[in-house]
Write a protein that holds these residues in place. Sequence first.
Motif, PDB file in Angstrom:
ATOM      1  N   LEU A 129      -0.992  10.712  -5.040  1.00 13.03           N
ATOM      2  CA  LEU A 129      -0.908  10.146  -3.698  1.00 13.03           C
ATOM      3  C   LEU A 129      -0.575   8.661  -3.737  1.00 13.03           C
ATOM      4  O   LEU A 129       0.204   8.167  -2.907  1.00 13.03           O
ATOM      5  N   ARG A 130      -1.116   7.938  -4.694  1.00 11.38           N
ATOM      6  CA  ARG A 130      -0.791   6.514  -4.829  1.00 11.38           C
ATOM      7  C   ARG A 130       0.685   6.324  -5.174  1.00 11.38           C
ATOM      8  O   ARG A 130       1.348   5.430  -4.653  1.00 11.38           O
ATOM      9  N   GLN A 131       1.199   7.175  -6.061  1.00 10.62           N
ATOM     10  CA  GLN A 131       2.613   7.104  -6.412  1.00 10.62           C
ATOM     11  C   GLN A 131       3.487   7.371  -5.193  1.00 10.62           C
ATOM     12  O   GLN A 131       4.476   6.677  -4.948  1.00 10.62           O
ATOM     13  N   GLY A 132       3.121   8.386  -4.409  1.00 12.50           N
ATOM     14  CA  GLY A 132       3.894   8.703  -3.218  1.00 12.50           C
ATOM     15  C   GLY A 132       3.855   7.579  -2.204  1.00 12.50           C
ATOM     16  O   GLY A 132       4.886   7.211  -1.622  1.00 12.50           O
ATOM     17  N   GLU A 133       2.676   7.006  -1.972  1.00 15.74           N
ATOM     18  CA  GLU A 133       2.561   5.906  -1.016  1.00 15.74           C
ATOM     19  C   GLU A 133       3.409   4.712  -1.450  1.00 15.74           C
ATOM     20  O   GLU A 133       4.079   4.072  -0.621  1.00 15.74           O
ATOM     21  N   ARG A 134       3.398   4.413  -2.736  1.00 14.34           N
ATOM     22  CA  ARG A 134       4.180   3.272  -3.229  1.00 14.34           C
ATOM     23  C   ARG A 134       5.666   3.479  -2.985  1.00 14.34           C
ATOM     24  O   ARG A 134       6.376   2.564  -2.519  1.00 14.34           O
ATOM     25  N   LEU A 135       6.173   4.677  -3.263  1.00 14.47           N
ATOM     26  CA  LEU A 135       7.593   4.943  -3.062  1.00 14.47           C
ATOM     27  C   LEU A 135       7.965   4.921  -1.586  1.00 14.47           C
ATOM     28  O   LEU A 135       9.017   4.405  -1.204  1.00 14.47           O
ATOM     29  N   VAL A 136       7.104   5.485  -0.749  1.00  8.31           N
ATOM     30  CA  VAL A 136       7.391   5.528   0.688  1.00  8.31           C
ATOM     31  C   VAL A 136       7.386   4.125   1.283  1.00  8.31           C
ATOM     32  O   VAL A 136       8.280   3.750   2.045  1.00  8.31           O
ATOM     33  N   MET A 137       6.365   3.341   0.946  1.00  6.46           N
ATOM     34  CA  MET A 137       6.168   2.052   1.599  1.00  6.46           C
ATOM     35  C   MET A 137       6.890   0.893   0.915  1.00  6.46           C
ATOM     36  O   MET A 137       7.260  -0.085   1.568  1.00  6.46           O
TER      37      MET A 137
END
Length: 249
Positions: A129-137
Amino acid sequence: MLKISLFTRWLAAPCVMAGGLLGLLATPATAAAPFEDTIAQRAMACTACHGPQGRAAPDGYYPRLAGKPAGYLYNQLINFREGRRHYGLMTQLVDPLTDTYLLEIAQYFSKLEVPYPAPMPTASSADVLRQGERLVMQGDAARQVPACVQCHGQAMTGVAPNIPGLLGLPRDYLNAQLGAWKAGQRKAHAPDCMKDVVARLSLEDINAVGSWLAAQPLPANTKPATALPPLAAGATAITCGSAPVRATP
């Protein structure tokens, strides 16, 4: 409003399918209701798969249509008809339709305001989830991966008229669409910016992005933004193609 003669070929086959599906679920009174020449009545052929009022089906595969920007919906209908997206049933449905009628369908669903369901619980790890948030934001500058919010809006509800929101979609659907772009099975009008972005993502990245997005609640205002957000420091503007609106009254 277009007359029924413009969509007779389309409705003949889909309504057999949609009517059959809906008839199994409808009450006798609903099933016996007369056909009305309205876009809402005709769009029931779409809601057989995409859910009542285009809210999305519960299986996680058919996406929400309600409230999506009209230009985006129109582009996708054109893409199915012209072979940039591949799903046999959709292609069969839209193949006989005029640009004018496709635009009318897109505008109808774009104006529907129906609530979003709460996000489903996620089984993804905190690291994913942290990886996904970083890529999205934030994106990944080292790999020239832009942040998703750069185009899809800071609230991720899309940007009118052509950019869809990313929230309120199931993880399986998001992963399938990003995977289709990576495999060359989904395309857009040139320049196909999503093709270039997804080419720089790994399958792990795609799963992380889809997992994080699917777990996010919707903001109070779910409508698409009216303008792109300001570019972040060091970010480069992206140019994406779209279908020209050739529809005529």
